[in-house]
Design an enzyme around this catalytic site. Structure first.
Site, PDB file in Angstrom:
ATOM      1  N   ASP A 130      44.691  44.070  37.711  1.00 22.64           N
ATOM      2  CA  ASP A 130      43.447  43.259  37.010  1.00 22.64           C
ATOM      3  C   ASP A 130      43.294  43.731  35.490  1.00 22.64           C
ATOM      4  O   ASP A 130      42.424  43.248  34.754  1.00 22.64           O
ATOM      5  CB  ASP A 130      42.195  44.125  37.730  1.00 22.64           C
ATOM      6  N   SER A 188      49.010  42.747  47.937  1.00 23.65           N
ATOM      7  CA  SER A 188      47.554  42.702  48.013  1.00 23.65           C
ATOM      8  C   SER A 188      46.973  43.745  48.825  1.00 23.65           C
ATOM      9  O   SER A 188      47.383  43.861  50.119  1.00 23.65           O
ATOM     10  CB  SER A 188      47.228  41.267  48.694  1.00 23.65           C
ATOM     11  N   ARG A 204      44.113  33.459  36.008  1.00 19.28           N
ATOM     12  CA  ARG A 204      44.157  34.366  34.751  1.00 19.28           C
ATOM     13  C   ARG A 204      45.144  33.904  33.870  1.00 19.28           C
ATOM     14  O   ARG A 204      44.876  34.323  32.878  1.00 19.28           O
ATOM     15  CB  ARG A 204      44.001  35.638  35.374  1.00 19.28           C
TER      16      ARG A 204
HETATM   17  C1  S3P Z   1      41.383  44.947  45.200  1.00 19.88           C
HETATM   18  C2  S3P Z   1      42.705  44.469  45.221  1.00 19.88           C
HETATM   19  C3  S3P Z   1      43.158  43.560  44.136  1.00 19.88           C
HETATM   20  C4  S3P Z   1      42.324  43.479  42.955  1.00 19.88           C
HETATM   21  C5  S3P Z   1      40.962  43.445  43.267  1.00 19.88           C
HETATM   22  C6  S3P Z   1      40.402  44.668  43.978  1.00 19.88           C
HETATM   23  C7  S3P Z   1      40.725  45.940  46.222  1.00 19.88           C
HETATM   24  O1  S3P Z   1      43.152  42.248  44.717  1.00 19.88           O
HETATM   25  O2  S3P Z   1      42.709  42.216  42.033  1.00 19.88           O
HETATM   26  O3  S3P Z   1      40.084  43.362  41.948  1.00 19.88           O
HETATM   27  O4  S3P Z   1      39.772  46.548  45.982  1.00 19.88           O
HETATM   28  O5  S3P Z   1      41.289  45.913  47.171  1.00 19.88           O
HETATM   29  P1  S3P Z   1      44.591  41.649  45.568  1.00 19.88           P
HETATM   30  O6  S3P Z   1      44.458  42.580  46.764  1.00 19.88           O
HETATM   31  O7  S3P Z   1      44.313  40.311  45.902  1.00 19.88           O
HETATM   32  O8  S3P Z   1      45.677  41.950  44.551  1.00 19.88           O
END
Ligand code: S3P
Length: 448
Positions: free
Chosen positions: A327, A175, A358
Site C-alpha cells: 500500500d 494476497s 495505482r
Molecule cells: C490487506 C491486504 C492487502 C492490502 C490491503 C489490506 C489486508 O490487500 O493492500 O490494504 O488487510 O489483508 P491484498 O490482499 O489484495 O494484497
C-alpha cells in the site's frame, strides 16, 4: 446498485518547511477489520481499543451487526462486539454495503461462506470494479455459491455452504485478503483447511486468530508458509488494543523527510515485519528515521518513529519486498521524485487492482507534476531531482493517491492540487487536520 458518492472535496497543498510535532495516527486498518469480524464469531464480548473509526471499518462494523453480532461504541471510544459463535451468523435483511473496502468485503465473504446464509454484497463504484473471483473461486470449492456481476465483481449474492468442505489452497497471488478469506471460511468447515503461501503476506489473521484461541498452525515447508485451521471449534472473545497504522504513518513520515527542517515523532506505530517494507526502503535511501521505545503490544511489535528532513537517493526496490509495502508505493514514488537519481520498483502487478489502478494513477500524477517516469506492466521507474509541481491530480476514488500527492505539494516548487480528497475518509479521516497541526499548508481549492 451503486451508492451515492460523498461530496467532492478538491484540495491544494503548498510548499512547507519545518513540520514539527508529536502525533498519533489512527489504528491499523487490517487489524481493525479483523478484530470486528473475529469478535463477531467468538463466544462472549470482545472489547477493542484504538479501532480505526473510518468509513471502511465502520462499514465492516455495520455488516457484522446486520449478520447478528451486537456492536456498540462506548463513551471512551472502546468498541464492544457480542459474538454469535463460529456457526451463528444470520442472513442480513438488507444488502451489506462495504463502500470502498476490498478488505471488508473479501474477508466477510470468507467469514460467511461456510454458514448457510444468503447475503447480497455491494460497494461503491471503485469497489464494484475490483476482482472478487480471487476469493469466490476457493470459496466455491468449499461449497459456497455466488451470483455475481460480469467479471466476478460486485454486486454479488453469496449462498453459504450447507455442507462445507475443507480445502488445501495454494495462493495464486500474494494476497493477505485471499489467504484470510479461505482461513475464515475454514473456521466453520469440518476438519482442516490449509492455505499455502509461496510468498509471505501480512500475518494479522494468523496472529489474531491465535489470540482468539483458534486451532491454527503455521509451518515453513520448502520456502512456503502452510497455514492450517481446524474448523468448528469456538473462538473466545478478547481484549484487543490496536496500534497505529504504518500505512497511514507513511504519509506524515515522507512529508517530514521531504520538507526542509522538519522533525516529527509519530507515536505507537505497529512494526510487524510483514508491514515495514517502506521503512526499510526509506532507510536505504538515506532517510533519518529512528525507531524509539520499541515494545510489544497486543501481540505486535510497536514503536515511536522520529523522522527528520533528509537528503534521499534513488534505490532499486526488489519485487520480493512488495508484499510488505504493497500500500506504500504511491507515497514511495513521491519520495523517489525528490531523491537524487532514479528509483526502480519491481513486482507491482497487484497495484493494478487496488482502490484504483495505482500504477497508472501514480504515474499520471507524477507526470502531471513534471516528474519523468517509465513503466511496464509491473514496474515503475521514477527520475528524482525534485518535482516541479503545478499539476492537478486525478485521485480515482483512491485515498492513498490523494494523500500521496498532498505530500508532494508540501515539497514541490509550485502547489499541487487534487480533484477530490473525500476518499481520504475511508482510512484516515483527520489526515488534513493532523498535517495542518504540524504546519502543513493544505487548503480547500475553490471550484469555479
Ligand atoms: C490487506 C491486504 C492487502 C492490502 C490491503 C489490506 C489486508 O490487500 O493492500 O490494504 O488487510 O489483508 P491484498 O490482499 O489484495 O494484497
Amino acid at each position: 446498485m451503486i451508492q451515492p458518492q460523498p461530496k467532492i472535496q478538491p484540495l491544494i497543498s503548498r510548499r512547507t518547511s519545518g513540520l514539527k510535532g508529536r502525533i498519533k495516527v489512527p489504528g491499523d486498518k487490517s487489524m481493525s477489520h479483523r478484530a470486528l469480524m473475529f469478535g463477531a464469531i467468538a463466544i462472549g464480548e470482545t472489547r477493542i481499543k484504538g479501532l480505526l473509526e473510518a468509513e471502511d471499518v465502520v462499514n465492516t462494523a455495520k455488516a457484522m451487526t446486520a449478520l447478528g453480532a451486537g456492536t456498540f461504541r462506548d463513551d471512551e471510544g472502546v468498541w464492544h462486539v457480542q459474538g454469535v459463535g463460529v456457526a451463528g451468523l444470520q442472513s442480513p435483511a438488507q444488502p451489506l454495503d462495504f463502500g470502498n473496502s476490498g478488505t471488508g468485503v473479501r474477508l466477510a465473504l470468507g467469514l460467511m461462506a461456510t454458514t448457510p446464509l444468503i447475503a447480497q454484497c455491494i460497494g461503491d463504484a471503485s469497489l464494484s470494479k475490483r476482482p472478487m473471483g480471487r476469493v469466490t473461486k476457493p470459496l466455491e470449492e468449499m461449497g459456497a455459491r455466488f451470483e455475481a456481476a460480469e467479471g466476478s465483481t460486485l454486486p454479488l449474492t453469496l449462498h453459504g455452504a450447507k455442507n462445507a468442505v475443507p480445502i488445501i489452497y495454494t495462493l495464486p497471488m500474494p494476497s493477505a485478503q485471499v489467504k484470510s478469506a479461505v482461513l475464515l471460511a475454514g473456521l466453520n468447515a469440518p476438519g482442516r483447511t490449509t492455505v499455502i503461501e509461496p510468498v509471505a503476506t501480512r500475518d494479522h489473521t494468523e496472529r489474531m486468530l491465535q489470540a482468539f484461541g483458534a486451532r491454527i498452525t503455521v509451518e515453513e515447508k520448502d520456502g512456503a508458509r502452510h497455514i492450517s485451521v481446524e474448523g468448528q471449534h469456538e473462538l473466545t472473545a478478547q481484549e484487543i488494543d490496536i496500534p497505529g497504522d504504518p500505512s497511514s504513518a507513511a504519509f506524515p513520515m515522507v512529508a517530514a523527510l521531504l520538507s526542509e527542517s522538519s522533525d516529527i515523532t509519530i507515536e505507537n506505530i505497529m512494526l510487524n515485519p510483514t508491514r515495514t517494507g517502506l521503512i526499510v526502503t526509506l532507510l536505504e535511501m538515506g532517510a533519518q528515521i529512528e525507531i524509539k521505545n520499541k515494545r510489544v503490544s497486543g501481540g505486535e511489535e510497536v514503536g515511536d518513529l522520529q523522522v527528520k528532513a533528509s537528503k534521499l537517493h534513488g534505490v532499486r526496490v526488489p519485487a520480493a519486498r512488495a508484499p510488505s509495502m504493497i500500500d506504500e508505493y504511491p507515497i514511495l514514488a513521491v519520495a523517489a521524485s525528490f531523491a537524487e537519481g532514479t528509483t526502480r520498483m519491481d513486482g507491482l502487478e497487484e497495484l493494478r487492482v487496488k482502490e484504483s489502478d495505482r500504477l497508472a494513477a501514480v504515474e499520471a500524477g507524477l507526470q502531471k507534476n513534471g516528474v519523468l517516469t517509465q513503466s511496464g506492466p509491473d514496474w515503475l521507474e521514477v527520475s528524482g531531482g525534485g518535482a516541479p509541481g503545478g499539476g492537478k491530480v486525478a485521485t480515482h476514488m483512491d485515498h492513498r493517491i490523494a494523500m500521496a500527492f498532498l505530500v508532494m505539494g508540501l515539497a514541490s516548487r509550485i502547489h499541487v492540487s487534487l480533484d477530490d480528497s473525500s476518499f481520504i475518509a475511508t482510512s484516515f479521516p483527520d489526515f488534513v487536520g493532523l498535517m495542518k497541526g504540524m504546519g502543513a499548508r493544505i487548503s480547500a481549492l475553490e471550484v469555479k
